[in-house]
Enzyme design. Structure first.
Site, PDB file in Angstrom:
ATOM      1  N   ALA A  14       3.143   5.928  -2.686  1.00 52.59           N
ATOM      2  CA  ALA A  14       4.314   6.880  -3.226  1.00 52.59           C
ATOM      3  C   ALA A  14       4.338   7.030  -4.635  1.00 52.59           C
ATOM      4  O   ALA A  14       4.702   7.887  -5.199  1.00 52.59           O
ATOM      5  CB  ALA A  14       5.480   6.428  -2.300  1.00 52.59           C
ATOM      6  N   GLY A  43       0.908  -0.990   0.067  1.00 56.07           N
ATOM      7  CA  GLY A  43      -0.037  -0.034   0.002  1.00 56.07           C
ATOM      8  C   GLY A  43       0.921   1.437   0.233  1.00 56.07           C
ATOM      9  O   GLY A  43       0.573   2.100  -0.580  1.00 56.07           O
ATOM     10  N   CYS A  44       1.858   1.176   0.800  1.00 53.74           N
ATOM     11  CA  CYS A  44       2.789   2.643   0.722  1.00 53.74           C
ATOM     12  C   CYS A  44       3.455   2.655  -0.232  1.00 53.74           C
ATOM     13  O   CYS A  44       3.606   3.932  -0.850  1.00 53.74           O
ATOM     14  CB  CYS A  44       3.692   2.207   2.008  1.00 53.74           C
ATOM     15  SG  CYS A  44       2.867   2.237   3.526  1.00 53.74           S
ATOM     16  N   THR A  45       3.985   1.405  -1.101  1.00 54.20           N
ATOM     17  CA  THR A  45       4.602   1.902  -2.381  1.00 54.20           C
ATOM     18  C   THR A  45       3.700   2.207  -3.494  1.00 54.20           C
ATOM     19  O   THR A  45       3.967   3.092  -4.151  1.00 54.20           O
ATOM     20  CB  THR A  45       5.462   0.253  -2.862  1.00 54.20           C
ATOM     21  OG1 THR A  45       6.131   0.062  -1.778  1.00 54.20           O
ATOM     22  CG2 THR A  45       5.931   0.399  -4.229  1.00 54.20           C
TER      23      THR A  45
END
Length: 153
Positions: free
Chosen positions: A48, A43-45
């Site tokens: 970003a 999710g964070c990738t």
């Protein structure tokens, strides 16, 4: 969560190169400040990379994008290099900004309760005031939603 029309807490954290960066460095500019749980997680990738894909649009609007997690500066450097992230990533291992912005909260995953960063985005105006608070944002649509808001769409 911090409410709109309140002063954004200032902080000084290290960027991916180990250089200190303060929110007050961006006085006179609009800032998108997003908090995320961990570098290189799915999710964070995606979040970003969505900000990276929209980065030129943010620049055209003269908006600074800053991502903050509790990962180390070295982790941020590798994350940025791996995914070509052109914006500022700040390391907050002591949870200074994370707690000041009230994003360190109880989370539940598969019935297990733990403390962690709740994915949250703040839009901070040129005078250092919180313009918009977006709690529990979706990683895939967060950058596009912010751009729409900034463009008045």
């Amino acid at each position: 969560m911090l409410e709109p029309n309140t002063k954004a807490p200032d902080f000084t954290l290290n960027d991916k190169e180990g250089n200190p960066v303060s929110l007050s460095d961006f006085s006179g500019k609009k800032v998108v400040l997003y908090f995320y749980p961990k570098d290189n997680t799915p999710g964070c990738t995606r979040q970003a990379c969505a900000f990276a894909a929209a980065y030129e649009d943010f620049k055209k609007l003269d908006v600074t994008v800053i991502g903050i997690s509790k990962d180390s500066a070295e982790s941020h450097r590798k994350f940025a290099e791996k995914h070509g992230l052109p914006f500022i990533l700040l390391s907050d291992p002591e949870l200074q900004a994370i707690k000041a912005y009230d994003v360190w909260q109880e989370k539940k995953l598969y019935g297990k309760v733990s403390m962690g960063v709740v994915r949250t985005t703040y839009i901070i105006d040129e005078n250092g005031m919180i313009e918009k608070t977006m709690p529990k944002v979706k990683p895939d649509t967060n950058a596009a939603e912010i751009l729409s808001l900034l463009k008045g769409e």
